[in-house]
Motif scaffolding. Sequence first.
Motif, short mmCIF file in Angstrom:
data_model
loop_
_atom_site.label_atom_id
_atom_site.label_comp_id
_atom_site.label_asym_id
_atom_site.label_seq_id
_atom_site.Cartn_x
_atom_site.Cartn_y
_atom_site.Cartn_z
N ALA A 67 75.99 84.63 -27.36
CA ALA A 67 76.99 83.59 -27.13
C ALA A 67 77.97 84.02 -26.05
O ALA A 67 78.35 83.23 -25.18
CB ALA A 67 77.73 83.28 -28.43
N THR A 71 78.31 82.10 -22.44
CA THR A 71 79.52 81.33 -22.14
C THR A 71 80.50 82.05 -21.22
O THR A 71 81.23 81.39 -20.47
CB THR A 71 80.25 80.95 -23.43
OG1 THR A 71 80.65 82.14 -24.13
CG2 THR A 71 79.34 80.13 -24.34
N GLU A 72 80.52 83.38 -21.27
CA GLU A 72 81.53 84.13 -20.52
C GLU A 72 80.94 85.21 -19.62
O GLU A 72 81.68 86.03 -19.09
CB GLU A 72 82.51 84.80 -21.50
CG GLU A 72 83.20 83.85 -22.46
CD GLU A 72 84.07 82.82 -21.76
OE1 GLU A 72 84.47 83.05 -20.60
OE2 GLU A 72 84.35 81.77 -22.37
N PHE A 76 76.79 81.73 -17.73
CA PHE A 76 77.63 80.76 -17.05
C PHE A 76 77.54 80.91 -15.53
O PHE A 76 77.39 79.92 -14.80
CB PHE A 76 79.08 80.91 -17.49
CG PHE A 76 80.07 80.15 -16.65
CD1 PHE A 76 80.13 78.76 -16.70
CD2 PHE A 76 80.91 80.82 -15.77
CE1 PHE A 76 81.02 78.05 -15.90
CE2 PHE A 76 81.81 80.12 -14.98
CZ PHE A 76 81.87 78.74 -15.04
N ALA A 205 76.69 75.70 -27.69
CA ALA A 205 77.17 76.55 -26.60
C ALA A 205 76.40 76.26 -25.31
O ALA A 205 76.98 76.29 -24.21
CB ALA A 205 77.05 78.02 -26.97
N THR A 209 78.27 74.95 -22.01
CA THR A 209 78.19 75.78 -20.81
C THR A 209 77.56 75.02 -19.67
O THR A 209 77.95 75.18 -18.50
CB THR A 209 77.40 77.07 -21.10
OG1 THR A 209 77.99 77.75 -22.21
CG2 THR A 209 77.41 78.00 -19.90
N ARG A 212 80.29 72.87 -18.20
CA ARG A 212 81.23 73.69 -17.41
C ARG A 212 80.62 74.10 -16.08
O ARG A 212 81.27 74.02 -15.02
CB ARG A 212 81.62 74.94 -18.18
CG ARG A 212 82.60 74.74 -19.32
CD ARG A 212 82.83 76.08 -20.02
NE ARG A 212 83.32 77.09 -19.10
CZ ARG A 212 82.99 78.39 -19.16
NH1 ARG A 212 82.14 78.82 -20.08
NH2 ARG A 212 83.49 79.23 -18.29
#
Length: 245
Positions: A67, A71-72, A76, A205, A209, A212
């Motif tokens: 995750a 996402t980070e 991403f 998620a 993502t 984003r």
Amino acid sequence: MLMTTNEPDPAAASGGMTEREAAALYRLLTWLSPSFPVGAFAYSSGLEWAVEAGDITDAASLRGWLAAMLTEGSGFCDGVFLAHAHHAASAADHARLKEIAELAVAFVPSRERQLETTSQGRAFIDIARAAWNSADLDAVIAACDGGVVYPVAVGLVSAAHGIPLEPALHAFFHAVLSNWISAGARLIPLGQTDSQRVLADLEPAVAATARRAAAASLDDLGGATFRADLASLRHETQYTRLFRS
């Protein structure tokens, strides 16, 4: 629907997919399938070291690690590169596409991760080109003039075949996440049911993502998954290895 067309289509009139939409879906499912031979099974993106170090020990810790990566971290960022490559290829902005391809190669944090993403990118382009070539695809590949990482390859091939960004992003994230889970399942190890639970738990998620990444600028690139980056660096000198990264 994956694609739209101005030409009337009997299937569309009855609520089904048009011929072009069906073709786009078929290609996307093929290109992002685990059976598409880009060699993804040989790489773990640093997960092998994380398992050996005790950071990942079960389904819950694997889910948390992935995750964060999605996402980070690299997930991403790869999505942003895919989106911008897709936009540039769709607009036939070859100078912009070359800049994006060069930045994406430079953005990879370790030697093994660079080997992983450039090898998969090259294989993805070569195989897609051999089976589904087009003049548009030849032009955008030539514009990159060098190494092409996997997400950029997916973005420019999808654009060259008229596949919209949103489904391309979702399919790409599903493919990457599935490969990470497959590596984790072999390393921990996990059973098939637990592996599918991890994939199901990360569905929100992936959707978030993708949204984003589609809206992000190149200035938004960056991550906070320092442990995952260290894992990919330390994997290079790991004594016993099953994977290439």
